[in-house]
Design an enzyme around this catalytic site. Structure first.
Site, mmCIF file in Angstrom:
data_model
loop_
_atom_site.group_PDB
_atom_site.id
_atom_site.type_symbol
_atom_site.label_atom_id
_atom_site.label_comp_id
_atom_site.label_asym_id
_atom_site.label_seq_id
_atom_site.Cartn_x
_atom_site.Cartn_y
_atom_site.Cartn_z
ATOM 1 N N GLU A 428 0.807 -1.212 0.000
ATOM 2 C CA GLU A 428 0.000 0.000 0.000
ATOM 3 C C GLU A 428 0.844 1.267 0.000
ATOM 4 O OE1 GLU A 428 -2.396 -3.402 1.253
ATOM 5 O OE2 GLU A 428 -0.493 -2.591 2.030
ATOM 6 N N HIS A 497 -11.117 -5.304 7.937
ATOM 7 C CA HIS A 497 -11.988 -5.195 6.770
ATOM 8 C C HIS A 497 -13.214 -4.328 7.053
ATOM 9 C CE1 HIS A 497 -9.531 -8.662 5.721
ATOM 10 N NE2 HIS A 497 -9.956 -8.586 4.483
#
Length: 693
Positions: A428, A497
C-alpha cells in the site's frame, strides 16, 4: 563485489577515463569545491545562529557531484536532506538552498524549474515517488530518467523495498543512489543490515547493483552515466552503492565523537575526494594553484553575499502559515487564523477573497439517466474521466483483470489497457507513493486500497507527502491524487476489513476527505475529486455499494467538494452524519415523524473541509444537534463537529450537543458485530432524548 575506481587516492588513473573534456572535468571539480566550502560555511553559520539545524555532507562531494553530473537536463531528481552537492550541480541557486536551511517558506524552490524535488525529511519515503514519476513520464513519451538519493540507514526503511520492488516490476527508468557512509547517525552499518554490500540487494529486485568508490568523482560519474543510459534505453533501473564517509557529524545537532574515533576519521581522510581530483587535474594541466584558490574564494564570497541578502529579507506575516496547503484556502482555515489574531490582540490577517475556497453551487440533475448502484456510479465516474483525460490512471492490488474485490474497477483494464489500469505489487505504501510521483510528473492517478484497514501501511505516504507536498513546495507542485477505498462496517468481515479511519485523515493537513452516501452523490463527488488539484481521500461505504439503486445522469457532472446535502427537512432537531450512517439516520427520522418529531438530516458528504455554514444554519433553526458516526467515539469526526457547533451556536442551542458513536475499542469480530453497529432505532432513541432535554 568489485569496487569501481577511476582515480586512486593519489589522483592517478586506475580505470578508464569517462568521455569528458577538460572544461567538463574542471566544472565537476568546481562543484565539488563549492559543495565543501558552502558546507563548511553553513556549519559555521548554524553555530552563529544564522541557519537552523543543518545536515553536513563533507566526504560526499564525489558521490553527489559525480552522479548528478551524469543526469541530463530533462531528468528529475528526488533527494533526501543531505544532497547539497546534487542541488548545486543541478543548478539550484544557493539562495534557494539556504532559504530552506533558514527555515523560511521556500517560494523560490520550484521543483519543475530545477528538475529536482524539494528536500524530503522522512527517510526513504521519496523512493516510490521517483518510480511513479518515471512511470508516468515514460507513458507520456518523455525521455525522463529519475534519480533517487538515499543513505545506508535508509535502506532499512519499508519504502526502500517498495521503491525498488515497484521499479523492478515496472522496469522504470530510475537510478537509485545509496551513499553508504557506514553510519545512520550513530548506528553502524553492521547493525543496520546483514547484507555484506548494499549493491547486493539489487539482485532481489531484478536490477543491476554497482558498487563504486564514492570518494572517486569520476568513478561515480562513469557508473551513473552507465545507469542513466541503461534506463533511457528502456532496460530498467539500477542501484548504485557509493562507498564514502561522512567526515562531520550527522547534523549540527549531533556529536560524532560519541560513536566514532579520530583514528577512523583519519584513515578515511587519506581517501578525501577533493585532493584526489585536485591532483589529477593539476597533473593534467587543467588546474593551477591560483585557479584553485580563486574557485574557493568565489564559493566563500558567494555564500556570504547570499546569506547576508537573505538575512535582510523580511519574514512573511502570520497569514502565510495557511497558504498553499490547498489550491484555495478553506474558510475554516481563515477563521482559525483570525482566531489566532484575536488571541494576540492583533489586526486580522489579510486574506484576499480570491484566495479563499469558494464552494460552487449544487448542479441540477440534467440529461438522460440510468438506474445505478453506488458501485455502478463509481465505475462510471472512473470510466468517464479516463476517457476524457489520458492522464488519469488507476492503480492498486487486483484492480485490473479481477476488477477489484468489490468489482468497482470491473472492465476498466480491458477498455483502457494494462498501463492505465495497473495491477500493482501488494504494498500500500508503494501504491500511494508511486501515485504521488505520477502526479508530480503530470498524471492524475487514482490509488485504490483494497480495504479500509489496509490503508495504515500507506499512512506515512499520505500524511508526510500527499497532504504536505503542495505546502512544502509553496504551491509549485500540485498532487492531484485520489486515494479510494471501501470504508466502514456492516458486511460481517474479519479484522481490518471494517475500519473507518476517516478521522485520521480529517486531522492530517492538506487532504480533502469525502464520503458519499448514495449513487448520485458518489458519481458527482468522485468526478469532482478526479478533477481537483488537491489530493482527495475518497471513502466508499462498502455496505452501500449495492444496497439500492437510483436514477443517475449518464453524462459527467460534479458535486462541489465542501458542500453538504440537506437529506431531510425538519424543525425539532438536526442530525449531522455522513457515509454509511446517512440511510440509518433518514430511516430514524422517518420513524420519528410518526410520533410528531421532525428531525432534519444533514449529509456532510465532504468530511474535510466540511460545510459549517449549512450545519450551523440548520442548528440555529432547530436548536438541537445530534452528530452520528459509525467508528470509535473519542477524537472522531463527531467530536470535531460537536466542538465547532458548541463554539458557534452555543446561544442558539436548547440542549447540549449530543454524539452517537461506537466504543473506543477495535471493531469486533463479525459474529458480534451487530452489538457495535449504530442502528436506526438507536438514532431515533438518541433524538427522542435530545428533544426531551
Amino acid at each position: 563485489m568489485e569496487l569501481r575506481q577511476v582515480l586512486a587516492p593519489d589522483g592517478s588513473l586506475v580505470g578508464p577515463l569517462p568521455d569528458l573534456d577538460d572544461k567538463e572535468l574542471l566544472d565537476i571539480y568546481r562543484f565539488m569545491v563549492w559543495s565543501r566550502v558552502v558546507d563548511r560555511r553553513a556549519y559555521a553559520a548554524q553555530r552563529q545562529g544564522r541557519l537552523g539545524t543543518y545536515a553536513m555532507l563533507e566526504g560526499h562531494e564525489a558521490a553527489q557531484v559525480g552522479s548528478a553530473a551524469a543526469f541530463g537536463p530533462q531528468d528529475f531528481i528526488y533527494p533526501g536532506y543531505r544532497e547539497l552537492g546534487v542541488q548545486l550541480t543541478r543548478g539550484v541557486p544557493l539562495e534557494v538552498v539556504l532559504t530552506y536551511w533558514r527555515g523560511m517558506p521556500n517560494v523560490r524552490w520550484d521543483p519543475h524549474e530545477y528538475g529536482m524535488m524539494a528536500i524530503a525529511v522522512p527517510i526513504g519515503s521519496h523512493l516510490p515517488h521517483a518510480v511513479g514519476h518515471a512511470y508516468h513520464a515514460r507513458r507520456s513519451g518523455r525521455g525522463v530518467v529519475t534519480g533517487a538519493y538515499i543513505g545506508d540507514g535508509g535502506t532499512s526503511e519499508n519504502d526502500f523495498h517498495s521503491g525498488l520492488n515497484f521499479a523492478g516490476v515496472w522496469k522504470t527508468p530510475t537510478v537509485f543512489i545509496c551513499q553508504n557512509n557506514f553510519y545512520a547517525i550513530s548506528v553502524p552499518y553492521e547493525k543496520q543490515t546483514a547484507s555484506e554490500t548494499i549493491a547486493a540487494k539489487a539482485a532481489a529486485y531484478g536490477m543491476p547493483g554497482i558498487r563504486v568508490d564514492g570518494m572517486d568523482v569520476l568513478a561515480m560519474y562513469s557508473a551513473t552515466q552507465e545507469a542513466v543510459e541503461r534506463a533511457r534505453s528502456g532496460r530498467g533501473p539500477t542501484l548504485i552503492e557509493a562507498v564514502c564517509y561522512r567526515f562531520g557529524a550527522h547534523a549540527t545537532a549531533d556529536d560524532a565523537r560519541r560513536y566514532r574515533s579520530e583514528a577512523e576519521e583519519a584513515s578515511w581522510r587519506e581517501k578525501d575526494p577533493l585532493p584526489r581530483m585536485q591532483r589529477f587535474l593539476m597533473d593534467r594541466g587543467v588546474l593551477s594553484e591560483d585557479l584553485d584558490r580563486e574557485i574557493e574564494h568565489e564559493a566563500g564570497a558567494s555564500f556570504e553575499r547570499t546569506l547576508e541578502a537573505l538575512e535582510a529579507e523580511t519574514a512573511p506575516g502570520r497569514d502565510d502559515i495557511i497558504r498553499h496547503a490547498y489550491t484555495r484556502i478553506p474558510q475554516l482555515l481563515v477563521d482559525q487564523l483570525h482566531d489566532l489574531d484575536a488571541m494576540r490582540e492583533e489586526d486580522r490577517s489579510v486574506v484576499e477573497a480570491g484566495e479563499v475556497w469558494a464552494v460552487g453551487a449544487e448542479p441540477d440533475p440534467a440529461g438522460p439517466t440510468e438506474s445505478m448502484t453506488m458501485a455502478d456510479a463509481i465505475n462510471r465516474a472512473l470510466a468517464d474521466e479516463m476517457s476524457r483525460d489520458n492522464a488519469v490512471v488507476v492503480l492498486g492490488e487486483d484492480v485490473g483483470q479481477a476488477g477489484g474485490v468489490f468489482r468497482i474497477t470491473d472492465g476498466l483494464q480491458a477498455r483502457f489497457g494494462e498501463d492505465r489500469v495497473i495491477d500493482t505489487p501488494l504494498n500500500e505504501s508503494g501504491i500511494v507513493g508511486t501515485a504521488i510521483g505520477m502526479a508530480v510528473a503530470g498524471g492524475r492517478p487514482v490509488a485504490e486500497i483494497q480495504f479500509d484497514g489496509f490503508v495504515y501501511p500507506a499512512f506515512d505516504q499520505i500524511v508526510s507527502h500527499l497532504g504536505r507536498l503542495r505546502f512544502r513546495t509553496r504551491g509549485h507542485v500540485d498532487v492531484p491524487v485520489v486515494v479510494r477505498f471501501p470504508n466502514g462496517a456492516g458486511i460481517g468481515a474479519h479484522e481490518h476489513h471494517c475500519d473507518s479511519p476517516e478521522a485520521y485523515f480529517m486531522h492530517a493537513p492538506g487532504l480533502v476527505v469525502v464520503s458519499p452516501s448514495n449513487p448520485y452523490d458518489a458519481k458527482g463527488l468522485l468526478t469532482a475529486a478526479l478533477r481537483s488539484n488537491d489530493p482527495v481521500i475518497f471513502l466508499e461505504p462498502k455496505v452501500l455499494y449495492r444496497q439500492g439503486r437510483e436514477e443517475v445522469p449518464t453524462e459527467p457532472y460534479e458535486i462541489p467538494l465542501g458542500r453538504a446535502r440537506l437529506a431531510r427537512h425538519g424543525r425539532d432537531a438536526t442530525v449531522i452524519t455522513y457515509g454509511g450512517m446517512v440511510p440509518a439516520c433518514i430511516s430514524a427520522a422517518n420513524s420519528l415523524a410518526a410520533d410528531g418529531i421532525e428531525a432534519e438530516v444533514i449529509d456532510l458528504r465532504t468530511i474535510y473541509p466540511w460545510d459549517i455554514e449549512t450545519v450551523t444554519a440548520s442548528i440555529r433553526r432547530t436548536g438541537r444537534a445530534l452528530v452520528v458516526q459509525e467508528p470509535q467515539r473519542s477524537g472522531g469526526v463527531a467530536a470535531e463537529i460537536a466542538a465547532e457547533v458548541g463554539e458557534r451556536c452555543g446561544w442558539d442551542l436548547d440542549a447540549p450537543v449530543r454524539r452517537l458513536a461506537a466504543t473506543d475499542a477495535p471493531w469486533p469480530q463479525f459474529a458480534i458485530e451487530p452489538h457495535a453497529l449504530i442502528t436506526p432505532d438507536m438514532v431515533a432513541t438518541a433524538v427522542r432524548r435530545l428533544v426531551s432535554d
